[in-house]
Design a protein around this motif. Structure first.
Motif, short mmCIF file in Angstrom:
data_model
loop_
_atom_site.label_atom_id
_atom_site.label_comp_id
_atom_site.label_asym_id
_atom_site.label_seq_id
_atom_site.Cartn_x
_atom_site.Cartn_y
_atom_site.Cartn_z
N PRO A 15 38.70 37.67 45.51
CA PRO A 15 38.05 36.99 46.65
C PRO A 15 38.40 35.49 46.60
O PRO A 15 38.65 34.94 45.52
CB PRO A 15 36.56 37.21 46.40
CG PRO A 15 36.48 38.38 45.47
CD PRO A 15 37.74 38.36 44.65
N ASN A 16 38.40 34.86 47.79
CA ASN A 16 38.73 33.44 47.87
C ASN A 16 37.81 32.60 46.99
O ASN A 16 36.65 32.92 46.82
CB ASN A 16 38.56 32.93 49.32
CG ASN A 16 39.67 33.47 50.18
OD1 ASN A 16 40.74 33.84 49.67
ND2 ASN A 16 39.41 33.55 51.48
N ARG A 17 38.39 31.54 46.46
CA ARG A 17 37.63 30.53 45.73
C ARG A 17 36.83 31.10 44.55
O ARG A 17 35.68 30.72 44.31
CB ARG A 17 36.70 29.77 46.69
CG ARG A 17 37.47 28.98 47.75
CD ARG A 17 36.61 28.59 48.94
NE ARG A 17 35.40 27.88 48.55
CZ ARG A 17 35.34 26.61 48.21
NH1 ARG A 17 36.43 25.88 48.22
NH2 ARG A 17 34.20 26.04 47.89
N ASN A 75 46.70 36.64 37.77
CA ASN A 75 48.06 36.11 37.67
C ASN A 75 48.72 35.98 39.04
O ASN A 75 49.54 35.10 39.26
CB ASN A 75 48.91 36.98 36.74
CG ASN A 75 48.50 36.82 35.29
OD1 ASN A 75 47.95 35.79 34.91
ND2 ASN A 75 48.75 37.83 34.47
N GLU A 76 48.34 36.89 39.97
CA GLU A 76 48.97 36.86 41.30
C GLU A 76 48.25 35.93 42.27
O GLU A 76 48.74 35.70 43.37
CB GLU A 76 49.00 38.29 41.88
CG GLU A 76 50.02 39.16 41.13
CD GLU A 76 50.00 40.61 41.58
OE1 GLU A 76 49.13 40.98 42.40
OE2 GLU A 76 50.86 41.36 41.08
N SER A 77 47.07 35.42 41.90
CA SER A 77 46.33 34.61 42.88
C SER A 77 46.91 33.20 42.95
O SER A 77 47.39 32.66 41.95
CB SER A 77 44.84 34.57 42.51
OG SER A 77 44.65 33.70 41.44
N LYS A 78 46.87 32.65 44.17
CA LYS A 78 47.40 31.28 44.36
C LYS A 78 46.36 30.27 43.91
O LYS A 78 46.67 29.25 43.32
CB LYS A 78 47.74 31.08 45.83
CG LYS A 78 48.89 31.95 46.27
CD LYS A 78 49.61 31.37 47.50
CE LYS A 78 50.83 32.20 47.84
NZ LYS A 78 50.43 33.50 48.45
N ASP A 79 45.10 30.62 44.23
CA ASP A 79 44.00 29.72 43.93
C ASP A 79 43.33 30.27 42.66
O ASP A 79 42.38 31.03 42.73
CB ASP A 79 43.06 29.78 45.14
CG ASP A 79 41.85 28.92 44.97
OD1 ASP A 79 41.88 28.04 44.10
OD2 ASP A 79 40.85 29.15 45.69
#
Ligand SMILES: NC(=O)c1ccc[n+]([C@@H]2O[C@H](COP(=O)([O-])OP(=O)(O)OC[C@H]3O[C@@H](n4cnc5c(N)ncnc54)[C@H](OP(=O)(O)O)[C@@H]3O)[C@@H](O)[C@H]2O)c1
Length: 305
Positions: free
Chosen positions: A53-55, A98-102
């Motif tokens: 999930p974001n953030r 590992n794949e998340s940008k944030d």
């Protein structure tokens, strides 16, 4: 504003739920990864396809099929399930991180002191080697290897002892026999019982989330080293009951399979050296005090509500 979202794998279980409540009371938003739908849950396949999930600022894994489920025989299929539910969930969360940008700041995985070979003479701190000679130590080695996150994400692995609290784990299983006065030590009772109160385990996870210097292996156990017999006396005293009915090791071996029964019949002398070095303060450092907290049939406040 800094991200305050935390994702908990297995957040519906004993440890996960107590942790979620502590984190929410400290102002975090908590989402769980779970197999069943729920208002605060995402599924493992959503995690795989859509990522974190974001953030999300922290990810904690508390997922794992209960191996002390006495309704399940210790078959190769069940053992596989015990293993996969820990290794695959940890791998899935590590991959999503590992794949998340944030990226979150920290990944925490709750494993077990089963990492250390049971022994009456060895003493283990976090620098001790894990030998991987029995089912549980091999499992922990694989489980921890699965937590492969890339820097700068901090990795914290908490090797927990038996988590003591009224509504889960060992106490939930043994509460009624002890309450009715038919409890007793297991086997000789001389085996070590590494333990931690549920409140201290969740506080330690919270501490590891918020303290950026914390990383690596932590032994999630109370500093007071006790045996099964000492625990038995303390729990019976807190309940005001006798505990004169020892459970013979042979009976447990027969009922549970020796490979699984060893969780109860054998133990390790585990020291939380790094936890103390980081300055973590235990609320329940003493087994008598811990037992007094959960030795109630119906505590006034149900901690899971
Ligand atoms: N309790 C202890 O004394 C203790 C001590 C040392 C280590 N640990 C470790 O800490 C973790 C949590 O323990 P706990 O006492 O909180 O256990 P728990 O109450 O049984 O909860 C386990 C959680 O794992 C999830 N789960 C169960 N089977 C699964 C499967 N096959 N695939 C994916 N998820 C599954 C369940 O979530 P859903 O059903 O919602 O999917 C549940 O929320 C476990 O890995 C355990 O080995 C516990």
């Amino acid at each position: 504003m800094a991200a305050r979202n935390i994702l908990i794998g297995g957040g519906t279980g004993f440890i996960g739920k107590n942790l979620g409540e502590l984190l929410m009371s400290n102002g975090y938003n908590v989402m769980n990864v779970a197999r069943m739908p729920g208002t605060s849950n995402i599924s493992w396949s959503t995690l795989e396809h859509s990522g974190l999930p974001n953030r999300t600022c922290a990810v904690v894994n508390c997922a794992g099929q209960q191996f002390m489920d006495f309704t399940k025989s210790w078959t190769p299929g069940f053992k596989q399930n015990v293993q996969n539910s820990r290794v695959y969930t940890t791998k899935a969360l590590a991959k999503a991180i590992n794949e998340s940008k944030d990226k979150p700041k920290v990944f925490i995985v709750v494993t077990g002191v089963g990492a250390y070979e049971p022994s009456d003479s060895n003493k283990y701190d976090e620098s001790s080697p894990t030998t991987g000679i029995d089912f549980f130590s091999r499992l922990v080695v694989e489980w921890e290897k699965a937590a492969n996150v890339e820097p700068p994400v901090r990795l914290v692995i908490i090797r927990s002892g038996a988590v003591l609290g009224r509504w889960g784990g060992m106490i939930k299983n043994m509460f009624l026999p002890f309450y009715f006065g038919v409890g007793g030590r297991i086997g000789s009772g001389k085996q070590y019982l590494p333990w931690i109160h549920i409140d201290d385990l969740t506080r330690l996870i919270h501490f590891a989330i918020e303290n950026e210097s914390v990383q690596g292996i932590l032994n999630g156990v109370a500093p007071q080293v006790i045996t099964n017999e000492e625990f038995t006396k303390s729990f019976a005293k807190a309940l005001g009951r006798p505990a004169f009915f020892p459970v013979p090791e042979t009976i447990l071996d027969f009922l549970l399979n020796p490979e699984r029964a060893m969780i109860m019949t054998k133990g390790q002398h585990v020291i939380p050296k790094r936890v103390l070095d980081y300055g973590f303060k235990y609320r329940y450092g003493d087994i008598d005090e811990a037992c007094r907290e959960f030795a109630h049939l119906c505590p006034k406040q149900h901690p899971l509500k």
